[in-house]
Design an enzyme around this catalytic site. Structure first.
Site, PDB file in Angstrom:
ATOM      1  N   GLY A 101     -39.688  83.286   1.848  1.00 45.47           N
ATOM      2  CA  GLY A 101     -38.725  83.615   2.897  1.00 45.47           C
ATOM      3  C   GLY A 101     -38.403  82.458   3.814  1.00 45.47           C
ATOM      4  NE  ARG A 160     -36.246  77.070  14.290  1.00 49.90           N
ATOM      5  CZ  ARG A 160     -35.917  77.317  13.020  1.00 49.90           C
ATOM      6  NH1 ARG A 160     -34.715  77.066  12.602  1.00 49.90           N
ATOM      7  NH2 ARG A 160     -36.799  77.861  12.189  1.00 49.90           N
ATOM      8  CE1 TYR A 209     -34.450  68.287   6.556  1.00 47.11           C
ATOM      9  CE2 TYR A 209     -34.581  67.751   8.883  1.00 47.11           C
ATOM     10  CZ  TYR A 209     -34.726  68.663   7.849  1.00 47.11           C
ATOM     11  OH  TYR A 209     -35.140  69.936   8.119  1.00 47.11           O
TER      12      TYR A 209
END
Length: 525
Positions: free
Chosen positions: A129, A385, A446
Site C-alpha cells: 500500500g 512529510r 528526484y
C-alpha cells in the site's frame, strides 16, 4: 501502516521548536498542528459487495478472508502520496474498496480472478500500500463493486539456490521479511527503496522499483529471473534461463505492469552473499553540475559504489538545517554519499578507484560520518512529510530520468515549472533535487517540493504536478523512473510510448484481461 499517514505510530515525532520556527518564518504558517481524526471516526461509502458475491468469494478463500469491515476497507483505500493523504484527511465519507480479500496462494488468486471476471467485480492487487501515484486507488471502472486483493499471505521463501545465486520469494513478503528469510541462508537481495520497510516483493516487481543500492545491485527488474503471474485467463510462468533468446522477454511485460495485466504471485530473484564489509564515504562538490559530472565519471568507468547519490545545494542546505541540531559537521555546496559493499578486498579496490575519480572531478572527501547519518535516516523522510502536512505545509515528491547530456536542462525545466506554477498561486516553493540512481548513459532526478498549503491543496498541487509532467515530457525525460505510472502519470503515457505503443498495451490487456477487471484506471490510457 497508519491509515492517514506514512508508516507506524512510533515513527511519527513532532518537529523541533527550531524547525517549526523556521517553517513559520519562511511560509507564514501558524506552526500549530491540525487535529486529525481517529481511524474509527472516519465514515466510508457503504460497501457495494452483494451477499451473493460475499458468499461466492468466501467459498473460494474462506469467508473469514473476505472482509467488509470499515477498518480493513479504510486501510486499503489508496496509497501514500500527498494527494492520497489529503483526500483521506478531508471531511465527508471516504471511498474505499467494497471488500478486502486475503488469498493464501497462487491457486486461490486464480480462482478469485476467474470469479471476479465472471461476475463483473473490479480487482485492485494490493501489496504494502505504499504507492505514491494512485496505483492502488479503489477505482471501480464502471463495475458495480471493487475488491482489494491483499497478497500478504503469499509470504514464503522457496527454492533457495546458493550455487546459482537465486531464490523464489512470495509476492506478499515485505522487504524486511524477505531480507530476514534470506539472511538465514547467508544471503541478501540488496533492494532498499525508501518504501522498504512496508512495500512488498510483488509491488517491487509490478512497479519496476529502484532501491537505494541500485548502483551496485541494479533495479528490481534487473534482479528478476522468473515470474509467476495469475491472470483471468490462467497462469503465466516465465523465465526458463538467465539469458534466453526465445523471442521478446515476456517477463518484462509483467514486471512494471502494475496489476493491470495479471497478479504477480511469486518471483525468482538474483541474490548475493551478505557482504563481508560495508564502507561509507561522503563528498562535497562546489555545485550540482560538478557533482553530476563526477558521478558520471565513476559510473562510466565501471567503478560505481553500491550506493551513489548527490543532493543539490537546496537539499544539502535543508539536510544541514536538520542535522545541525544533533551536532553534525557543516557541509557546503552539494553533498554526495557513497557506500561500498562486498568482500574486504573488492570493497577496498573499488573505493580507492572511485575516490581517485571523485577527487579528480573536484570533490572534497568528508569522511564516513555524513554518509552514515544519511543511511541512518534514509527511511524516515516520509514521516517528515506527514509532520509538515500537519502544520499546513504542502510537501510532495516527483521523479524522472534522462541522459547525462540532458540532465542539467531537465533539472532546470522541472524546477522552473514547479516554481512558476506554485508562485502563480501565491505560494512560492522550495524545490530540492537529488540524483539517487545512475547508469552509464544517464541518471534519475528526484524532486522534493515544499510550500505553504492553500485551502484547496489538492487543486494547488494538481496544477504544479501538471506543469512538472509537461516539462518532463517536453524536455526529454521519462514521466517516471521508479514511482510507476498508476493513475497520476497515466495522462502522459501516450507522450511516453506513442499512439502505437498504447494500442499494443491495450491489445495485451484485452488478451489477458478481456473483461477489464484488473486495476481499472491505471497505467493503460
Amino acid at each position: 501502516m497508519v491509515w492517514d499517514a506514512w508508516g507506524v505510530p512510533a515513527g511519527h515525532k513532532p518537529l523541533s521548536d527550531g524547525i517549526r520556527a523556521l517553517l513559520t518564518q519562511v511560509f507564514g504558517i501558524s506552526g500549530q498542528p491540525v487535529a486529525r481524526r481517529e481511524e474509527g471516526e472516519v465514515p466510508l461509502v457503504p460497501s457495494a459487495l452483494s451477499e451473493t458475491d460475499h458468499t461466492g468469494l468466501g467459498a473460494l478463500i474462506g469467508r473469514e478472508h473476505v472482509r467488509v469491515g470499515d477498518i480493513d476497507r479504510l486501510r486499503h483505500a489508496g496509497g501514500k502520496s500527498t494527494p492520497d493523504l489529503l483526500r483521506r484527511r478531508a471531511d465527508g465519507p471516504q471511498d474505499a474498496p467494497d471488500a478486502v480479500l486475503f488469498p493464501a496462494d497462487h491457486r486461490q488468486v486464480l480462482d478469485v480472478l476467474a470469479y471476479c471476471a465472471a461476475h463483473g467485480l473490479a480487482v485492485v492487487p494490493f501489496g504494502g500500500g505504499t504507492s505514491v501515484v494512485g496505483g492502488v486507488d479503489p477505482v471501480r471502472g464502471g463495475f458495480p463493486a471493487v475488491v482489494a486483493l491483499d497478497l500478504r499471505r503469499l509470504d514464503t521463501l522457496t527454492d533457495v539456490d546458493p550455487v546459482s545465486g537465486t531464490a523464489t520469494l512470495g509476492a506478499g513478503l515485505t522487504g524486511p521479511q524477505a531480507e530476514e528469510k534470506l539472511a538465514e541462508h547467508g544471503l541478501s537481495l540488496g533492494h532498499f527503496p525508501q518504501s522498504f520497510e512496508f512495500a512488498s516483493i510483488g509491488g517491487f516487481a509490478a512497479t519496476r522499483s529502484s532501491g537505494q543500492a541500485s548502483a551496485g545491485y541494479g533495479r528490481f527488474d534487473d534482479m528478476v529471473e522468473r515470474v509467476l503471474v495469475a491472470t483471468p485467463q490462467g497462469t503465466v510462468d516465465l523465465g526458463r534461463g538467465p539469458a534466453s533468446a526465445a523471442g521478446p522477454d515476456l517477463r518484462q511485460l509483467f514486471v512494471g505492469s502494475e496489476g493491470t495485466l495479471g497478479v504477480i504471485t511469486a518471483v525468482t530473484v538474483r541474490v548475493h552473499p551478505a557482504p563481508d564489509a560495508v564502507v561509507h564515504e561522503a563528498w562535497s562538490f562546489p555545485d550540482f553540475a560538478t557533482g553530476a559530472a563526477a558521478l558520471r565519471s565513476v559510473v562510466q568507468t565501471g567503478a560505481a559504489p553500491t550506493v551513489l547519490r548527490l543532493s543539490d545545494e537546496a537539499e544539502t542546505g535543508l539536510n544541514l538545517a536538520r542535522t545541525a541540531e544533533i551536532g553534525a559537521p557543516p557541509v557546503s555546496g552539494c553533498l554526495a554519499v557513497t557506500t561500498f559493499e562486498g568482500t574486504v578486498a573488492h570493497t577496498g579496490a573499488r573505493m580507492r578507484e572511485a575516490r581517485d575519480l571523485l577527487a579528480a572531478a573536484g570533490g572534497t572527501p568528508l569522511g564516513p560520518e555524513p554518509a552514515r547519518q544519511w543511511e541512518h535516516g534514509r527511511f524516515g523522510a516520509p514521516y517528515l512529510r506527514d509532520a509538515l502536512l500537519d502544520l499546513g505545509v504542502l510537501c510532495e515528491t516527483l521523479e524522472t530520468a534522462t541522459s547525462w547530456s540532458n540532465l542539467g536542462a531537465l533539472k532546470a525545466a522541472v524546477t522552473t515549472a514547479l516554481v512558476d506554477a506554485l508562485a502563480a498561486q501565491g505560494t512560492p516553493p522550495l524545490v530540492m533535487c537529488h540524483i539517487s540512481h545512475t547508469y552509464p548513459t544517464g541518471a534519475s532526478l528526484y524532486f522534493t517540493v515544499v510550500c505553504k498549503q492553500l485551502d484547496d491543496p489538492l487543486t494547488q498541487w494538481s496544477a504544479a504536478k501538471r506543469a512538472a509532467g509537461d516539462a518532463i515530457t517536453g524536455t526529454g525525460g521519462t514521466i517516471t523512473h521508479h514511482h510507476a505510472v498508476g493513475a497520476d502519470h497515466r495522462p502522459w503515457m501516450t507522450a511516453e510510448i506513442g499512439e502505437l505503443g498504447v494500442r499494443v498495451l491495450r491489445a495485451v490487456k484485452r488478451e489477458l484481461d478481456p473483461t477489464g477487471i484488473l486495476n481499472p484506471g491505471k497505467l493503460v490510457p
